[in-house]
Design a protein around this motif. Sequence first.
Motif, PDB file in Angstrom:
ATOM      1  N   TRP A   1     -15.499  16.953 -38.039  1.00  0.00           N
ATOM      2  CA  TRP A   1     -14.593  17.850 -37.333  1.00  0.00           C
ATOM      3  C   TRP A   1     -14.193  17.249 -35.987  1.00  0.00           C
ATOM      4  O   TRP A   1     -15.028  16.730 -35.244  1.00  0.00           O
TER       5      TRP A   1
ATOM      6  N   THR B   1      -9.838  19.610 -39.481  1.00  0.00           N
ATOM      7  CA  THR B   1     -10.456  18.698 -40.435  1.00  0.00           C
ATOM      8  C   THR B   1      -9.500  18.504 -41.599  1.00  0.00           C
ATOM      9  O   THR B   1      -8.707  19.401 -41.921  1.00  0.00           O
TER      10      THR B   1
ATOM     11  N   THR C   1      -4.417  20.122 -43.915  1.00  0.00           N
ATOM     12  CA  THR C   1      -5.333  20.244 -42.780  1.00  0.00           C
ATOM     13  C   THR C   1      -5.763  21.693 -42.601  1.00  0.00           C
ATOM     14  O   THR C   1      -4.964  22.619 -42.771  1.00  0.00           O
TER      15      THR C   1
END
Length: 474
Positions: free
Chosen positions: A86, A107, A114
């Motif tokens: 992350w 992420t 995304t």
Amino acid sequence: MGHGMAAMLAGAALALQLAAGSVSFAAAPVQVPLGALPPAAASTAPAKGTDAYNLAYYTDLAVLACAGTYAPKTSEAWQYLRHYGWTIEPQQAEQDRHIANYMTARTALPDGHTLYVVAFRGSADKKDWKEDLTVKHVPFERAQTRKTAAAVQKDAAPAQNAAAKRPAAAGTPQAAVPMVHKGFNDYTDAALAGLAQTDLFDRLRADPGSHLLLTGHSLGGAAATLLGMRLVTEGVPRDQVHVITFGAPAIGNDAFAETYGPRLNLLRVVNTADPIPGSLQAVFGGYRQFGDVLTFQIPRQVSNMTHGINLYLDAAWKHYADAAQEAVDAGLLQDLPERRDDTSYPLVGLYFEEKGGKKARNLAFLPYLRRFLTNAYKADLPHYVILPDTDQEQVTRSGADYVLTVAIAGEPSRYDEGWYLTLDQGLQDVKTGRWLALTRSSRRTSPEAGNVEAAMAALRQQRDVLQEQLPWYP
């Protein structure tokens, strides 16, 4: 209840349309090892079991994001998330002397899209409490910059008709129009001003397959809800925006809840002893909650610590672990395996040992931390095999290059309700027989201090040791 939260990761290779109550998520491909892997055959998985798993998964992911907002420089939760890829950035924005504290994270998903997360901090200083106590109502239509006054009036008409049949609540304007808490609205304005300086909203609109998870604890939950409502009423597709809040107060009056509530994918997480979610309507009147609700049962012995984020963090992990185990038992999830083979890495024989006598058995949360830590070690190692014991014959037969022994124990405090979590770790080179490291991490913990927080701290320390000895260790 509305039609539900649309699948969060639509189009992903493992995506699955789900519905938990009226809230739904897709199967969880985000790489955070919270107990089990995504379903191996999602298309055949019964909806009820996968619903519970995915709802619990994203609830736990959201509370991890929230936990870090209180200590962005030292947060164990954020370091935990960063370990799994992350990208996290703490943010602060100010407008008209109102200061909003939040984080942005993202992420990549397996389908190339995304997942974005924005998490808002709860009340942590005098300025935050000032926002909480600014209970004057303001019209929500001030945020509807892309709507005409006539359109706003049309939206409000059903609520106005319903409100006309009942007495006005104490402290609310007589006009039955959608109104919201001024302090929360000002806080959200500041956050929106900060987020507008980024490309987040442009990216969201440019990629219909991406998703935004808004979350927050307490005051932060109110801001997450208001921001989500702003976005969907200004044109961001409802199925792209998801809101999960923890211990959040109500943000608006009846007309607001009736007019706008069904438009938002909102899950409110509360616990049985937390007074904050019902505080505004109980003390001031003129407020009403909306959205779907997930309630955590809090034991009596921790009833004096009812609102803290660590209490929600522990409860969310327990809720997730139980849901994951049920899904594994039902054959819906593939648990983290007993062996993983990536022969480009050395093979590690992984041996878990549980310590602690009769007193440790009374530590109800210890089994959940054992699972948390066991899963983390399994997820980190690309090439491992679980050993039933560490005798020489067993190790030789396994073909392991290293033996990693992990012992997890709990010891109650003699003086109060707290206890000590101990994580012992030993790393041995099988070829030479030499011990490369023998280390111990011991953390005092309690429901208030945070059991999962303690486990993440101990895990981070032991990972640092392994990275020093094994350059390829993630």
